[in-house]
Design an enzyme around this catalytic site. Structure first.
Site, PDB file in Angstrom:
ATOM      1  N   PRO A   2      -8.590   3.282  -2.219  1.00  0.00           N
ATOM      2  CG  PRO A   2     -10.033   4.569  -3.482  1.00  0.00           C
ATOM      3  CD  PRO A   2      -9.488   3.186  -3.355  1.00  0.00           C
ATOM      4  CD  GLU A   3      -5.704   2.942   3.513  1.00  0.00           C
ATOM      5  OE1 GLU A   3      -5.772   3.109   4.732  1.00  0.00           O
ATOM      6  OE2 GLU A   3      -4.717   2.464   2.947  1.00  0.00           O
ATOM      7  CE  LYS A  52     -10.936   0.410   3.148  1.00  0.00           C
ATOM      8  NZ  LYS A  52     -10.163  -0.834   2.896  1.00  0.00           N
ATOM      9  CG  ASN A 165      -2.133  -3.025   3.230  1.00  0.00           C
ATOM     10  OD1 ASN A 165      -2.193  -3.589   4.327  1.00  0.00           O
ATOM     11  ND2 ASN A 165      -1.275  -3.376   2.288  1.00  0.00           N
ATOM     12  NE  ARG A 255      -4.328  -5.545   0.459  1.00  0.00           N
ATOM     13  CZ  ARG A 255      -4.899  -4.334   0.476  1.00  0.00           C
ATOM     14  NH1 ARG A 255      -6.075  -4.158   1.051  1.00  0.00           N
ATOM     15  NH2 ARG A 255      -4.306  -3.296  -0.092  1.00  0.00           N
TER      16      ARG A 255
END
Ligand SMILES: [Zn+2]
Length: 265
Positions: A2-3, A52, A165, A255
């Site tokens: 989750p962002e 976050k 991401n 990433r």
């Protein structure tokens, strides 16, 4: 994972459903049992999201600190809740709603000082309280002198909090920006556009509770109805919606980053 839009969305939801109530807090799995006792039966005043991280403020100056990480997931139930499913680290039973949390990276009870320490390590969160101009200026101060690629800087939570991401990929695609560009070579005008796009994308994510970067016109459907990868322009896509070239991936900050070398070269 989750962002930032998602933690803010959850904070609003959990405040709506649980604030002002005395909660029965348990740990069916057991790992949170000792901490659960410190807040169980107390009133949860409010939930706060920063980057976050989620902080649930209880009346006795204790806080539950949650970081969902890659696998953390909340499940809502009506009260009384059904038998726990899987490894439920934390369970809340409120007046009308109950909440289960499985698989978080962090779930612990802390004091105010520890909250300050966690926040002290984070860069500005575009969605959190505070002066937007001040936040933007703080991020620019770091970016403009850094030799690291902008693709690494925006994912670094100590530079800007809440970007993950998907936002990263979509942000650079919208700007036509090569994610390998070092911060020091970015230029103020490009940074201004980047910040504007980021704030817009995160606000849209908060509004819908999910990341949506395409416009309704691009999608050919109302944004609220979009699901899965139909919501994105470049993340997880095979071909570029602008130039039709193949979308490629490169690894930046450990990433995988989706990008179009044609539009973002
Ligand atoms: Zn392209």
């Amino acid at each position: 994972m989750p962002e930032g839009h998602k933690t803010h969305f959850l904070a609003r939801q959990h405040t709506d459903w649980f604030a002002g109530q005395s909660l029965k807090v348990t740990s069916p799995q057991g790992r949170f049992r000792g901490d659960a006792r410190k807040v169980s039966g107390r009133v949860m005043d409010r939930c706060e999201a920063i980057g976050k991280h989620l902080f649930y403020h209880f009346e006795n100056d204790r806080l539950i600190h949650v970081h969902l990480g890659r696998y953390g997931k909340y499940r809502m139930h009506s009260t009384p809740p059904p038998a726990p499913v899987g490894l439920v680290r934390m369970r809340w039973v409120g007046q009308t709603w109950s909440l289960d949390l499985n698989g978080p990276t962090t779930c612990r009870v802390i004091d105010r000082q520890t909250r300050e320490e966690v926040i002290g390590k984070l860069g500005p969160d575009p969605l959190a309280e505070g002066s937007p101009a001040r936040k933007k200026a703080l991020v620019w101060e770091t970016v403009r002198v850094s030799g690291k690629p902008i693709g690494a800087l925006v994912l670094d939570q100590s530079v800007v909090a809440g970007v993950g991401n998907i936002f990263r990929a979509e942000l650079f695609f919208e700007l036509g920006l090569d994610p390998r560009t070092p911060g020091i070579e970015l230029g103020k005008a490009t940074f201004d556009s980047l910040w504007k796009s980021l704030v817009k994308m995160m606000r849209t994510g908060l509004k819908y509770g999910k990341i949506i970067t395409v416009t309704a016109k691009e999608a050919g459907a109302p944004r609220a109805t979009l699901e899965g990868r139909d919501r994105f322009r470049v993340y997880g896509k095979a071909s570029c919606p602008r130039c039709d070239r193949s979308i490629e991936t490169i690894e930046i900050a450990a990433r995988k980053l989706y990008w179009c070398p044609g539009c973002q070269g």
